[in-house]
Motif scaffolding. Structure first.
Motif, mmCIF file in Angstrom:
data_model
loop_
_atom_site.group_PDB
_atom_site.id
_atom_site.type_symbol
_atom_site.label_atom_id
_atom_site.label_comp_id
_atom_site.label_asym_id
_atom_site.label_seq_id
_atom_site.Cartn_x
_atom_site.Cartn_y
_atom_site.Cartn_z
ATOM 1 N N ASN A 35 0.811 -1.218 0.000
ATOM 2 C CA ASN A 35 0.000 0.000 0.000
ATOM 3 C C ASN A 35 0.847 1.273 0.000
ATOM 4 O O ASN A 35 0.378 2.329 -0.447
ATOM 5 N N ASN A 36 2.080 1.165 0.489
ATOM 6 C CA ASN A 36 2.922 2.358 0.619
ATOM 7 C C ASN A 36 4.166 2.273 -0.265
ATOM 8 O O ASN A 36 5.159 2.954 -0.019
ATOM 9 N N ARG A 37 4.115 1.431 -1.280
ATOM 10 C CA ARG A 37 5.283 1.197 -2.130
ATOM 11 C C ARG A 37 5.812 2.494 -2.729
ATOM 12 O O ARG A 37 7.015 2.789 -2.661
ATOM 13 N N SER A 38 4.960 3.294 -3.331
ATOM 14 C CA SER A 38 5.396 4.529 -3.985
ATOM 15 C C SER A 38 5.989 5.508 -2.981
ATOM 16 O O SER A 38 7.009 6.164 -3.259
ATOM 17 N N ASP A 39 5.358 5.593 -1.817
ATOM 18 C CA ASP A 39 5.852 6.500 -0.789
ATOM 19 C C ASP A 39 7.247 6.083 -0.317
ATOM 20 O O ASP A 39 8.145 6.918 -0.137
ATOM 21 N N VAL A 80 16.254 -0.191 -5.526
ATOM 22 C CA VAL A 80 15.328 -0.317 -4.396
ATOM 23 C C VAL A 80 13.954 -0.846 -4.816
ATOM 24 O O VAL A 80 13.399 -1.729 -4.135
ATOM 25 N N PRO A 81 13.341 -0.364 -5.921
ATOM 26 C CA PRO A 81 12.018 -0.896 -6.295
ATOM 27 C C PRO A 81 12.016 -2.406 -6.497
ATOM 28 O O PRO A 81 11.080 -3.099 -6.065
ATOM 29 N N THR A 82 13.042 -2.927 -7.157
ATOM 30 C CA THR A 82 13.109 -4.373 -7.388
ATOM 31 C C THR A 82 13.210 -5.119 -6.069
ATOM 32 O O THR A 82 12.526 -6.124 -5.842
ATOM 33 N N PHE A 83 14.087 -4.634 -5.193
ATOM 34 C CA PHE A 83 14.246 -5.267 -3.885
ATOM 35 C C PHE A 83 12.933 -5.221 -3.103
ATOM 36 O O PHE A 83 12.536 -6.208 -2.462
ATOM 37 N N LEU A 84 12.264 -4.092 -3.146
ATOM 38 C CA LEU A 84 11.011 -3.944 -2.406
ATOM 39 C C LEU A 84 9.959 -4.926 -2.904
ATOM 40 O O LEU A 84 9.241 -5.556 -2.108
ATOM 41 N N ASP A 85 9.859 -5.090 -4.220
ATOM 42 C CA ASP A 85 8.908 -6.051 -4.777
ATOM 43 C C ASP A 85 9.249 -7.482 -4.340
ATOM 44 O O ASP A 85 8.352 -8.284 -4.014
ATOM 45 N N GLN A 86 10.532 -7.822 -4.332
ATOM 46 C CA GLN A 86 10.952 -9.158 -3.897
ATOM 47 C C GLN A 86 10.668 -9.376 -2.415
ATOM 48 O O GLN A 86 10.304 -10.476 -2.004
ATOM 49 N N LEU A 87 10.850 -8.337 -1.627
ATOM 50 C CA LEU A 87 10.551 -8.430 -0.199
ATOM 51 C C LEU A 87 9.064 -8.680 0.024
ATOM 52 O O LEU A 87 8.672 -9.516 0.858
ATOM 53 N N ASP A 108 10.630 4.419 9.545
ATOM 54 C CA ASP A 108 10.048 5.746 9.793
ATOM 55 C C ASP A 108 8.569 5.781 9.436
ATOM 56 O O ASP A 108 7.731 6.321 10.202
ATOM 57 N N LEU A 109 8.223 5.225 8.274
ATOM 58 C CA LEU A 109 6.828 5.265 7.834
ATOM 59 C C LEU A 109 5.941 4.418 8.732
ATOM 60 O O LEU A 109 4.797 4.808 9.044
ATOM 61 N N ALA A 110 6.443 3.278 9.180
ATOM 62 C CA ALA A 110 5.668 2.430 10.085
ATOM 63 C C ALA A 110 5.412 3.140 11.407
ATOM 64 O O ALA A 110 4.316 3.028 11.988
ATOM 65 N N TYR A 111 6.390 3.887 11.865
ATOM 66 C CA TYR A 111 6.220 4.636 13.113
ATOM 67 C C TYR A 111 5.180 5.745 12.934
ATOM 68 O O TYR A 111 4.310 5.961 13.806
ATOM 69 N N ILE A 159 14.745 10.497 -2.003
ATOM 70 C CA ILE A 159 15.099 11.733 -1.293
ATOM 71 C C ILE A 159 16.375 11.529 -0.482
ATOM 72 O O ILE A 159 17.267 12.381 -0.461
ATOM 73 N N LYS A 160 16.471 10.374 0.184
ATOM 74 C CA LYS A 160 17.666 10.084 0.972
ATOM 75 C C LYS A 160 18.908 10.005 0.073
ATOM 76 O O LYS A 160 19.987 10.471 0.438
ATOM 77 N N VAL A 161 18.715 9.417 -1.113
ATOM 78 C CA VAL A 161 19.830 9.340 -2.057
ATOM 79 C C VAL A 161 20.238 10.740 -2.497
ATOM 80 O O VAL A 161 21.437 11.067 -2.575
#
Length: 378
Positions: A8-12, A38-45, A110-113, A19-21
């Motif tokens: 649900n928060n993939r884009s965010d 990062v997007p590829t890793f996130l999808d695999q996660l 951070d987002l989970a918090y 931004i961090k980069v």
């Protein structure tokens, strides 16, 4: 569930990582990297977390790999390795590889918090496993590719140095050859201009070779750490190599027993080559049917290696001169007269000494002296 939160928060999450980069000025990301990193890793996660909630949770290992360091064949391992290679191609350092995955971990936390999203302990373990595997594979590939690149650069540098050495060697040798041919054809003495040219060329050759040997020795000293090795094993290897040379030279070769407890600290290859040089010199000059002996033993806190021949003794005042490059005292002038010079330098680089003792009318004894060490029982 964490996989629902990430979906649900993939884009965010991806935007936060970008931004961090961007906040690291030394890390400029390309569009391709932002798409495949990062997007590829996130999808695999996300897929990994989903499968671990299914009836066959171990199938997730095909995507993210196990936690035993063997993830290279997983989907995540392959893409992480590609990410590490890409960063190297762009000129980044290995810490940037770690930062990229650290950015995603921080963004998720951070987002989970902020959203007060609860995660299960097992989900955190899966997240940590995936991050560990991805970082390990990315860093491994990054390091491997960097080592390959460094090795290639060293080969190019070495070829350039060899080319320079060969070019200069050919020039000096060519001049010396022409001077010698001129002197021979004209029955000239070597005290005139032709002799001066020949002498200058030989001096230049000496300097060139000495410089090259010095560079090689310095490189070896930097790259090779001294080790403690068995004196008895070394002498056994020397004997095996020298037996044939003794037979060809028509002399008797005797090697005394060596105490197996004696050890030497240094470069084994250098010491081996030095002893072989001394023996070759002894076989070359000892009288026919006489004996050459090799003795290795301890005396106080020193290890001594003696090579004794029956050459008839040394000419007066020649003991130290024979260690100079290109100096030859005997009738047999084969070779370049470099063996003793190289041997002395090698021994001195190990903290030892190489000396010669004249036995008038009999022969001479070359002695290597090195610090004494003890072999530890296996």
């Amino acid at each position: 569930m964490m996989h629902d939160f990430l979906t649900n928060n993939r884009s965010d999450l991806i935007d936060r990582c970008r931004i961090k980069v961007a906040q690291r000025p030394e890390r400029a990301a390309t569009a391709q990297q932002l798409q495949d990193g990062v997007p590829t890793f996130l999808d695999q996660l996300i897929r990994t977390l989903c499968i671990e909630q299914s009836i066959d949770p171990m199938e997730s290992r095909k995507i993210s790999g196990p936690s035993d360091g063997t993830s290279a064949r997983s989907e995540m391992g392959v893409s992480a390795a590609l990410h590490g290679r890409t960063l190297l191609d762009l000129g980044f350092s290995v810490d940037q590889v770690v930062h990229d995955y650290g950015d995603l971990c921080q963004a998720i936390t951070d987002l989970a918090y902020e959203r007060d999203a609860p995660f299960l302990v097992d989900e955190f373990r899966t997240l940590n496993r995936c991050l560990d595997n991805a970082i390990a594979d990315a860093v491994t590939e990054f390091s491997y590719q960097r080592d390959v690149a460094v090795a290639s650069e060293k080969i190019i540098e070495m070829n350039e140095r060899l080319g320079f050495f060969s070019h200069e060697l050919r020039n000096f040798l060519g001049t010396a050859t022409l001077a010698f041919a001129a002197a021979k054809a004209g029955n000239l003495t070597l005290s005139g201009a032709t002799g001066t040219v020949l002498e200058r060329s030989l001096d230049a050759l000496t300097d060139l070779i000495d410089q090259s040997l010095g560079e090689i020795r310095n490189t070896a000293e930097k790259s090779l750490r001294p080790t403690i090795f068995s004196l008895a094993d070394l002498i056994a290897d020397v004997r095996q190599s020298a037996d044939l040379a003794a037979t060809v030279s028509g002399c008797v070769f005797h090697v005394s027993h060596v105490d197996s407890r004696l050890g030497i600290r240094g470069n084994r290859d250098l010491l081996y080559a030095s002893v072989i040089n001394l023996l070759q010199n002894a076989f070359k000059f000892t009288r026919l049917h006489t004996e050459v002996t090799l003795d290795a033993y301890a005396e106080s806190d020193r290890i001594l290696v003696d090579v004794k021949d029956h050459c008839g003794g040394l000419p007066s005042g020649s003991a130290e001169r024979m260690f100079l490059p290109f100096v030859q005292n005997g009738i047999n002038k084969s070779g370049l007269g470099l063996g003793l010079s190289i041997a002395r330098r090698s021994i001195e680089s190990m903290g030892g000494t190489l000396s010669v003792r004249d036995e008038a009318g009999k022969g001479c004894v070359f002695t290597i002296s090195l610090p004494r060490y003890a072999m530890t029982p296996e």
